[in-house]
Enzyme design. Structure first.
Site, PDB file in Angstrom:
ATOM      1  CD  GLN A 102      36.498  33.888  32.665  1.00  0.00           C
ATOM      2  OE1 GLN A 102      36.703  33.487  31.517  1.00  0.00           O
ATOM      3  NE2 GLN A 102      36.589  33.086  33.714  1.00  0.00           N
ATOM      4  N   GLY A 106      43.882  35.259  40.589  1.00  0.00           N
ATOM      5  CA  GLY A 106      43.009  36.406  40.390  1.00  0.00           C
ATOM      6  C   GLY A 106      42.204  36.753  41.627  1.00  0.00           C
ATOM      7  CG  HIS A 126      44.097  29.040  36.029  1.00  0.00           C
ATOM      8  ND1 HIS A 126      42.914  28.352  35.914  1.00  0.00           N
ATOM      9  CD2 HIS A 126      43.896  29.975  36.984  1.00  0.00           C
ATOM     10  CE1 HIS A 126      42.029  28.846  36.766  1.00  0.00           C
ATOM     11  NE2 HIS A 126      42.599  29.830  37.427  1.00  0.00           N
ATOM     12  CB  THR A 154      59.755  32.845  48.367  1.00  0.00           C
ATOM     13  OG1 THR A 154      60.469  32.954  49.596  1.00  0.00           O
ATOM     14  CG2 THR A 154      60.718  32.516  47.241  1.00  0.00           C
ATOM     15  CB  SER A 159      43.766  34.252  37.099  1.00  0.00           C
ATOM     16  OG  SER A 159      44.146  33.046  37.729  1.00  0.00           O
ATOM     17  CG  ASN A 184      32.421  34.167  36.225  1.00  0.00           C
ATOM     18  OD1 ASN A 184      32.005  35.297  36.515  1.00  0.00           O
ATOM     19  ND2 ASN A 184      32.126  33.105  36.953  1.00  0.00           N
ATOM     20  CB  CYS A 233      33.738  29.588  41.274  1.00  0.00           C
ATOM     21  SG  CYS A 233      35.385  29.865  40.605  1.00  0.00           S
TER      22      CYS A 233
END
Length: 394
Positions: A186, A74, A208, A244, A206, A152, A332
């Site tokens: 979120q 993200g 995960h 890739t 994102s 978040n 974070c």
């Protein structure tokens, strides 16, 4: 009560679902070709990539698969959206909010070092942005407005549709369109994302955060949006993200969002119930606390609580020793001695902010988990407070 392991840090990262892992496994073993290669191995990987892009586009109601580019996370998606827009369009001004994730805040602050201008909109005491202030900050040089879909740390949802309507009205009289970006990291998997209804030009997610793998994200770019790539070196992702492709991650993230969308209503009811049970129990059992999350205007899984006269990191470590995983604000920001910028923005007491924990629930949490937390947490809070000279003198 016997010790149990309780994971309440799902806003930091989630467990990858077994169904997702199963979906990914062939792309580590049998279908391992480079999606840019012309041979059969590569074309099988390319087919999986194409199918995932088509599915992902439908899941967020994008008009075409070409509007989806896959990123590493993200944060990368946020950077491409904001910096790429400023590089590609006339103007040098970005507007965001004071409570954005650091992926957006630090990007804007870095842009200021390079001659760009940024304005940071204030919020009310639950974290909703000041719409009138936003309107007042728009200038002829404004290129992009970036407002997160949900915060978040405290979970509050922002009025993205309202911001979109305001910008559409303003854009009717402008030569250069103001773009709207939202960081939906979120909300993906918790709130049904519909880019047409939201009215955004750019949207970041994102994997995960909704039971997909780490190391994969996506950026929706509305067709016709002018944006400059930040990296160079290949044709991948329509020239926007050379390198890739992580086919296994892309397939896994898409499967995770597909499952989340199917189960969303049922899961949200359960998680909302568990969060309310946790909040009510904390209010009942622990004095001198502040609930920072407005539960009726937030995503269903986040609960931010400030425990007065406590240092949050100490409480966090003691909870961990008891088998309970939570977060001091956001993952974070952990390790910073400064009060949370989010709590500062909503006017929280600086001392109380230092004693703030974020509990973020997920699909694997149970009633028994919450019972255990409500058994352990009050005792630990009392123990930590007994070590505080401020608590003893109050």
């Amino acid at each position: 009560m016997n010790k149990r392991n309780v994971y309440l840090d799902n806003s930091a990262t989630t467990q990858t679902r077994s169904e997702v892992i199963t979906e990914m496994m062939p792309y580590f073993s049998n279908i391992y070709g480079n999606a840019s290669s012309v041979h059969t191995y590569g074309q099988k990987a390319k087919a999986a990539l194409t199918k995932a892009r088509e599915t992902f586009a439908k899941l967020i109601n994008a008009q075409s698969p070409e509007e989806i580019i896959f990123t590493s996370c993200g944060t990368e998606a946020d950077n491409i959206a904001i910096v790429g827009s400023l590089l590609a369009n006339d103007g040098n001004h970005v507007i965001t909010s004071k409570i954005e994730h650091h992926a957006v805040l630090f990007t804007c602050q870095n842009l200021e070092k390079h001659g760009y201008k940024a304005d940071y909109i204030s919020t009310n005491n639950i974290g909703r942005i000041n719409i009138e202030e936003l309107k007042s900050k728009i200038t002829d040089d404004t290129v992009i407005v970036s407002i997160m879909h949900a915060n978040n740390e405290i979970g509050v949802m922002e009025p993205i549709e309202e911001v979109s309507k305001i910008l559409k009205d303003i854009n009717k009289t402008r030569k250069n369109k103001i773009l709207l970006h939202t960081d939906a990291v979120q909300t993906a998997g918790k709130i049904k994302l519909d880019v047409q209804k939201l009215g955004v030009d750019l949207l970041s997610v994102s994997g995960h955060k909704f039971y997909g793998p780490k190391g994969i994200g996506a950026l929706y770019i509305r067709k016709g949006t002018k944006i400059e790539p930040l990296f160079h070196g290949g044709h991948h992702e329509f020239g926007m993200k050379p390198g890739t492709e992580n086919v296994a991650g892309i397939v896994g993230m898409t499967k995770a969002l597909e499952l989340a969308n199917l189960e969303m209503e049922k899961e949200n009811r359960k998680i909302f119930y568990l969060r309310k049970k946790l909040a009510d129990g904390i209010i009942e059992k622990i004095p001198e606390i502040v609930i920072n999350t407005d539960i009726y205007s937030s995503v269903p899984n986040v609960l931010s609580v400030s425990f007065n006269y406590i240092e949050g990191e100490t409480l966090l470590l003691m909870l961990d020793m008891a088998g309970i995983a939570a977060s001091a604000g956001s993952a974070c920001a952990t390790g910073s001695a400064e009060p949370s910028h989010v709590l500062s923005a909503i006017g929280a007491n600086p001392l109380a902010a230092q004693g703030t924990l974020r509990f973020s629930l997920g699909r694997y949490n149970t009633d028994e988990d919450i019972d255990y937390v409500l058994e352990v947490l009050p005792k630990l809070v009392e123990r930590v407070r007994q070590m505080s000279p401020i608590w003893k003198k109050r």
